[in-house]
Design a protein around this motif. Structure first.
Motif, PDB file in Angstrom:
ATOM      1  N   LYS A   1       0.827  -1.203   0.000  1.00 52.68           N
ATOM      2  CA  LYS A   1       0.000   0.000   0.000  1.00 52.68           C
ATOM      3  C   LYS A   1       0.869   1.265   0.000  1.00 52.68           C
ATOM      4  O   LYS A   1       0.544   2.252  -0.689  1.00 52.68           O
ATOM      5  N   LEU A   2       1.940   1.233   0.765  1.00 55.19           N
ATOM      6  CA  LEU A   2       2.822   2.392   0.798  1.00 55.19           C
ATOM      7  C   LEU A   2       3.488   2.622  -0.569  1.00 55.19           C
ATOM      8  O   LEU A   2       3.661   3.765  -0.995  1.00 55.19           O
ATOM      9  N   ARG A   3       3.857   1.548  -1.237  1.00 55.48           N
ATOM     10  CA  ARG A   3       4.438   1.689  -2.574  1.00 55.48           C
ATOM     11  C   ARG A   3       3.430   2.308  -3.547  1.00 55.48           C
ATOM     12  O   ARG A   3       3.789   3.160  -4.373  1.00 55.48           O
ATOM     13  N   GLU A   4       2.187   1.864  -3.463  1.00 55.04           N
ATOM     14  CA  GLU A   4       1.154   2.424  -4.337  1.00 55.04           C
ATOM     15  C   GLU A   4       0.953   3.914  -4.047  1.00 55.04           C
ATOM     16  O   GLU A   4       0.769   4.724  -4.964  1.00 55.04           O
ATOM     17  N   THR A   5       1.001   4.284  -2.760  1.00 53.18           N
ATOM     18  CA  THR A   5       0.849   5.696  -2.391  1.00 53.18           C
ATOM     19  C   THR A   5       2.025   6.520  -2.909  1.00 53.18           C
ATOM     20  O   THR A   5       1.841   7.659  -3.387  1.00 53.18           O
ATOM     21  N   GLU A   6       3.237   5.949  -2.834  1.00 53.89           N
ATOM     22  CA  GLU A   6       4.413   6.647  -3.368  1.00 53.89           C
ATOM     23  C   GLU A   6       4.265   6.894  -4.870  1.00 53.89           C
ATOM     24  O   GLU A   6       4.603   7.981  -5.368  1.00 53.89           O
ATOM     25  N   GLU A   7       3.782   5.909  -5.587  1.00 50.35           N
ATOM     26  CA  GLU A   7       3.590   6.080  -7.027  1.00 50.35           C
ATOM     27  C   GLU A   7       2.549   7.164  -7.324  1.00 50.35           C
ATOM     28  O   GLU A   7       2.733   7.982  -8.240  1.00 50.35           O
TER      29      GLU A   7
END
Length: 222
Positions: A26-32
């Motif tokens: 989820k954090l990776r998706e938010t970073e993107e």
């Protein structure tokens, strides 16, 4: 619901929390998502800057409005930079925690396996087994030493007698060599002649005698 609750998709108080893997994803998706927002804001800032330059002398009001929008976009961009730094830090912490969890899990699994392997082992039995192994190794070494020892069937000789016989043979050979040397001393050699050999007259002496005879004949003729 909190911001992290919205990001991770958690439910109410009774809801089950996400796993570390799910949280990291989820954090990776938010970073993107925030990175795309950054690109959009940077393009908007560039456009507003061009608008302000274009209307700087023609339409001052429009130029000022463009600069205000540019400032707002820059502020949002700064906030996103800070948010990205926070999310990146949290993601790395979760990844480290997940790694530590896996390491501890595997260590616990290995500890259980070791315990199961040692469960039927008795230290006294191990000591007895090692003693038996040592004893058998010593016995095997003794057998190898005996087998490798040279054996002479029917050859029981006195070594001192053999050495004495060898010395006698060497003395006989030495005496034989001495006799051969002494025999060569008895051989007679031819005598050296005692008389001197006639010497050949010198050529100069003959010539002197002939000159004397010529002088004598010349004197008689006078």
């Amino acid at each position: 619901m909190s911001l992290f609750g919205k990001i991770f998709g958690t439910g109410g108080k009774g809801g089950k929390g996400p796993t570390p893997q799910e949280a990291v994803q989820k954090l990776r998706e938010t970073e993107e998502m925030l990175a795309k927002k950054q690109d959009f804001l940077e393009k908007k800032i560039e456009q507003e800057l061009l608008t302000a330059k274009k209307n700087g002398t023609k339409n001052k009001r429009a130029a000022l409005q463009a600069l205000k929008r540019k400032k707002r976009y820059e502020k949002q961009l700064t906030q996103i930079d800070g948010t990205l730094s926070t999310i990146e830090f949290q993601r790395e912490a979760l990844e480290n925690a997940n790694t530590n969890t896996e390491v501890l899990k595997n260590m616990g699994f290995a500890a259980k396996a070791m315990k199961a392997a040692h469960e039927n082992m008795d230290i006294d039995k191990v000591d007895d087994l090692m003693a038996d192994i040592t004893e058998q190794q010593e016995l095997a070494q003794e057998i190898s030493d005996v087998i490798s020892r040279p054996v002479g069937f029917g050859e029981d000789y006195d070594e001192d007698e053999l050495i004495a016989e060898l010395e006698e043979l060497e003395q006989e050979e030495l005496d034989k060599n001495l006799l051969v040397v002494e025999g060569t001393e008895d051989i007679s050699l031819p005598n050296v002649p005692s008389t001197s050999l006639p010497s050949k007259p010198a050529k100069k002496k003959v010539e002197e005698d002939e000159d004397d005879m010529a002088d004598l004949e010349a004197w008689a003729a006078n």
